[in-house]
Scaffold this motif. Structure first.
Motif, short mmCIF file in Angstrom:
data_model
loop_
_atom_site.label_atom_id
_atom_site.label_comp_id
_atom_site.label_asym_id
_atom_site.label_seq_id
_atom_site.Cartn_x
_atom_site.Cartn_y
_atom_site.Cartn_z
N GLN A 137 0.82 -1.22 0.00
CA GLN A 137 0.00 0.00 0.00
C GLN A 137 0.85 1.26 0.00
O GLN A 137 0.50 2.26 -0.64
N THR A 138 1.97 1.23 0.74
CA THR A 138 2.79 2.43 0.92
C THR A 138 4.27 2.09 0.85
O THR A 138 4.72 1.12 1.46
N MET A 139 5.03 2.90 0.10
CA MET A 139 6.49 2.75 0.07
C MET A 139 7.11 4.10 0.46
O MET A 139 6.78 5.14 -0.13
N ILE A 140 7.97 4.07 1.47
CA ILE A 140 8.65 5.27 1.98
C ILE A 140 10.12 5.22 1.58
O ILE A 140 10.79 4.21 1.80
N ILE A 141 10.63 6.30 1.01
CA ILE A 141 12.06 6.43 0.72
C ILE A 141 12.62 7.47 1.68
O ILE A 141 12.37 8.67 1.52
N ASP A 142 13.33 7.01 2.69
CA ASP A 142 13.90 7.91 3.69
C ASP A 142 15.23 8.45 3.18
O ASP A 142 15.92 7.80 2.39
N GLU A 143 15.61 9.66 3.64
CA GLU A 143 16.82 10.33 3.16
C GLU A 143 16.82 10.34 1.63
O GLU A 143 17.80 9.96 0.96
N ALA A 144 15.73 10.79 1.05
CA ALA A 144 15.49 10.68 -0.39
C ALA A 144 16.52 11.42 -1.23
O ALA A 144 16.87 10.96 -2.33
N GLU A 160 10.34 -0.20 -7.14
CA GLU A 160 9.04 0.46 -7.34
C GLU A 160 8.24 -0.21 -8.45
O GLU A 160 7.01 -0.29 -8.37
N ARG A 161 8.93 -0.72 -9.48
CA ARG A 161 8.23 -1.41 -10.57
C ARG A 161 7.60 -2.72 -10.13
O ARG A 161 6.70 -3.25 -10.79
N ALA A 162 8.07 -3.25 -8.99
CA ALA A 162 7.50 -4.50 -8.47
C ALA A 162 6.29 -4.26 -7.57
O ALA A 162 5.72 -5.19 -7.02
N THR A 163 5.90 -2.98 -7.41
CA THR A 163 4.76 -2.63 -6.55
C THR A 163 3.54 -2.27 -7.40
O THR A 163 3.69 -1.91 -8.58
N PRO A 164 2.33 -2.35 -6.86
CA PRO A 164 1.13 -1.95 -7.61
C PRO A 164 1.18 -0.48 -8.00
O PRO A 164 1.80 0.34 -7.32
N LEU A 165 0.52 -0.11 -9.10
CA LEU A 165 0.48 1.28 -9.55
C LEU A 165 -0.19 2.19 -8.54
O LEU A 165 0.05 3.40 -8.52
N SER A 166 -1.05 1.62 -7.70
CA SER A 166 -1.79 2.41 -6.72
C SER A 166 -1.00 2.68 -5.44
O SER A 166 -1.48 3.35 -4.53
N THR A 167 0.24 2.16 -5.37
CA THR A 167 1.03 2.29 -4.14
C THR A 167 1.31 3.76 -3.82
O THR A 167 1.76 4.53 -4.67
N GLN A 168 1.05 4.15 -2.58
CA GLN A 168 1.34 5.49 -2.10
C GLN A 168 2.85 5.62 -1.88
O GLN A 168 3.49 4.73 -1.35
N LEU A 169 3.42 6.76 -2.29
CA LEU A 169 4.85 7.00 -2.12
C LEU A 169 5.09 8.14 -1.14
O LEU A 169 4.37 9.14 -1.15
N GLY A 170 6.09 7.96 -0.30
CA GLY A 170 6.48 9.02 0.63
C GLY A 170 7.98 9.23 0.57
O GLY A 170 8.75 8.26 0.67
N PHE A 171 8.41 10.47 0.35
CA PHE A 171 9.83 10.81 0.29
C PHE A 171 10.13 11.78 1.43
O PHE A 171 9.43 12.80 1.57
N PHE A 172 11.19 11.50 2.20
CA PHE A 172 11.51 12.35 3.33
C PHE A 172 13.00 12.69 3.34
O PHE A 172 13.85 11.83 3.04
N SER A 173 13.31 13.95 3.67
CA SER A 173 14.70 14.40 3.65
C SER A 173 14.86 15.63 4.53
O SER A 173 13.90 16.34 4.81
N ALA A 174 16.10 15.88 4.94
CA ALA A 174 16.40 17.08 5.73
C ALA A 174 16.91 18.21 4.83
O ALA A 174 16.97 19.35 5.25
#
Length: 444
Positions: A137-144, A160-174
């Protein structure tokens, strides 16, 4: 925030959510893809943990994947997420390089709902068919900003290509870099940006000091620092060779220090970090493998043994101290030319670098005069603690990255014990010389 989380939030002693936690909460809870940018130590892990966990269904396979740049950060994130996931009877597992592969494959058979891993190991498990992300459902990329570069970017795109197209993405960085401007095109999603760096006040007062010192003398200066009361520091190097040489030097001087390096065994890295967190070491020597994301509670200081060559690297290194309102200290070693270059590098940042000196087993911001210690001089760590206490008492927010600028009232120099002893001995010798002179005259 759901009720059970609200209760645990209060039990943990948190008064209110940080700026990034408030900013991304609604969007993440409603399946929107986001980019969250906030200062180091501002609670980004909890910012994505609290809104996504309530959406996870127990027993329905892997639904959340968090990608971290290092083994240490992956293990740390796993620990944080597991604390909250247990309240909902959800399982969290880490998948890091360096750990036993067979053991990880065996644990995956229990179908954990949340996975936290390093990109290389996650992709390897995907390609070997031991891991499936069909229900993610959700994929988070920390320190993006760091992760979405070079070969790591290619690995993340494969995942990411192995996940469903509907997957929510979250990118986090300082920090904000150019690569983060192209996320919509790169991943084909509408990604909402939340940048709270200017409004976040979670960081404590951090003093940024510069110490002019030749390269050959820096190892000896670390040995002297080890005599400072309650002093501990994360020491950054640019080259592994230099780091290992200094580690050997400190070991020879019986200074409690260990190395955290990318070429170490996983167990050795875990041991070094654990001992440092438990205050069993004075110094933890590392390269930029520990510059991102690591949370070391109440870390007094960061030392740049080698100065970074990029402003982004400096931001992440110094972000290990002064976290969650605690005071911090940064000491930058370098010759005159190095320190001038560092100031130019950080010209667009909010850091105010001031000279710092070592005298009588403490760090001071005034150059010692003739080797004498000014009476009642307050060292820079004491000043940082005093400033934080004053800010807390007045209930004022502390601005990010501001240095301490206090006027120290120095008492008039008093004769030291050594001086008094020297004078007394001089008077005594003078009396003996006069006595001998009179005796010589009487003999004549």
């Amino acid at each position: 925030m759901i009720e059970i989380f609200q209760q645990h939030f209060k039990e943990r002693g948190f008064k209110e959510p940080t700026a990034i936690q408030t900013a991304v909460n609604d969007a993440m809870a409603n399946d929107k893809s986001v980019l969250g940018i906030a200062p180091t130590g501002s609670g980004k892990t909890i910012a994505f943990t609290l809104p996504i966990l309530p959406k996870v269904m127990a027993g329905q396979g892997t639904q959340v994947l968090v990608l971290s740049p290092s083994q240490e950060l992956a293990v740390q994130t796993t620990k944080v997420m597991r604390e909250w996931a247990q309240l909902l009877d959800l399982k969290v597992m880490s998948l890091t390089g360096g750990a036993n592969m067979k053991r990880q494959v065996e644990k995956l058979k229990s179908h954990p709902e949340i996975l936290v891993g390093t990109p290389g190991r996650v992709l390897h498990l995907l390609e070997s068919k031991h891991l499936k992300l069909g229900h993610l459902q959700t994929m988070i990329i920390d320190e993006a900003d760091d992760m979405l570069q070079d070969s790591t970017l290619a690995v993340i795109e494969d995942i990411e290509r192995a996940t469903p197209l509907s997957t929510q993405l979250g990118f986090f960085s300082a920090t904000k870099t150019e690569v983060l401007d192209g996320l919509n095109y790169m991943f084909g999603r509408d990604i909402i940006e939340y940048d709270v760096r200017d409004e976040d006040h979670s960081q404590g007062i951090v003093r940024h000091g510069q110490m002019e010192i030749a390269g050959k003398q820096r190892g000896e200066m670390l040995r002297r620092f080890s005599h400072i009361k309650d002093f501990r520091a994360l020491v950054f190097f640019n080259q592994t060779k230099t780091m290992m040489h200094v580690a050997s030097q400190l070991e020879h001087e019986h200074v409690s220090a260990m190395v955290l390096g990318g070429q170490q065994r996983n167990t050795d890295r875990e041991k070094a970090l654990r001992m440092f967190r438990n205050r069993q070491l004075k110094f933890l020597l590392t390269t930029d493998v520990a510059a991102r994301g690591l949370d070391i509670v109440k870390l007094p200081a960061v030392i740049n043994f080698d100065l970074p060559t990029e402003a982004v690297t400096y931001v992440h290194r110094v972000g290990r101290t002064g976290r969650q309102g605690e005071p911090g200290l940064v000491v930058n070693f370098g010759n005159d030319h190095d320190l001038r270059d560092l100031k130019k590098l950080l010209a667009d940042e909010k850091y105010d670098l001031k000279p710092i000196y070592f005298a009588h087993n403490q760090l001071v911001d005034e150059r010692p005069q003739h080797g004498e210690k000014p009476a009642h001089t307050e060292n820079v760590q004491e000043k940082a603690h005093r400033a934080v206490r004053k800010a807390q008492l007045s209930d004022e927010h502390v601005n990010v990255g501001k240095s301490i600028n206090r006027t120290i009232d120095v008492a008039k120099d008093q004769p030291t014990k050594a001086k008094r002893h020297k004078k007394k001995r001089h008077d005594k010798n003078k009396g003996i010389r006069l006595k001998r002179r009179r005796q010589a005259e009487e003999k004549k």
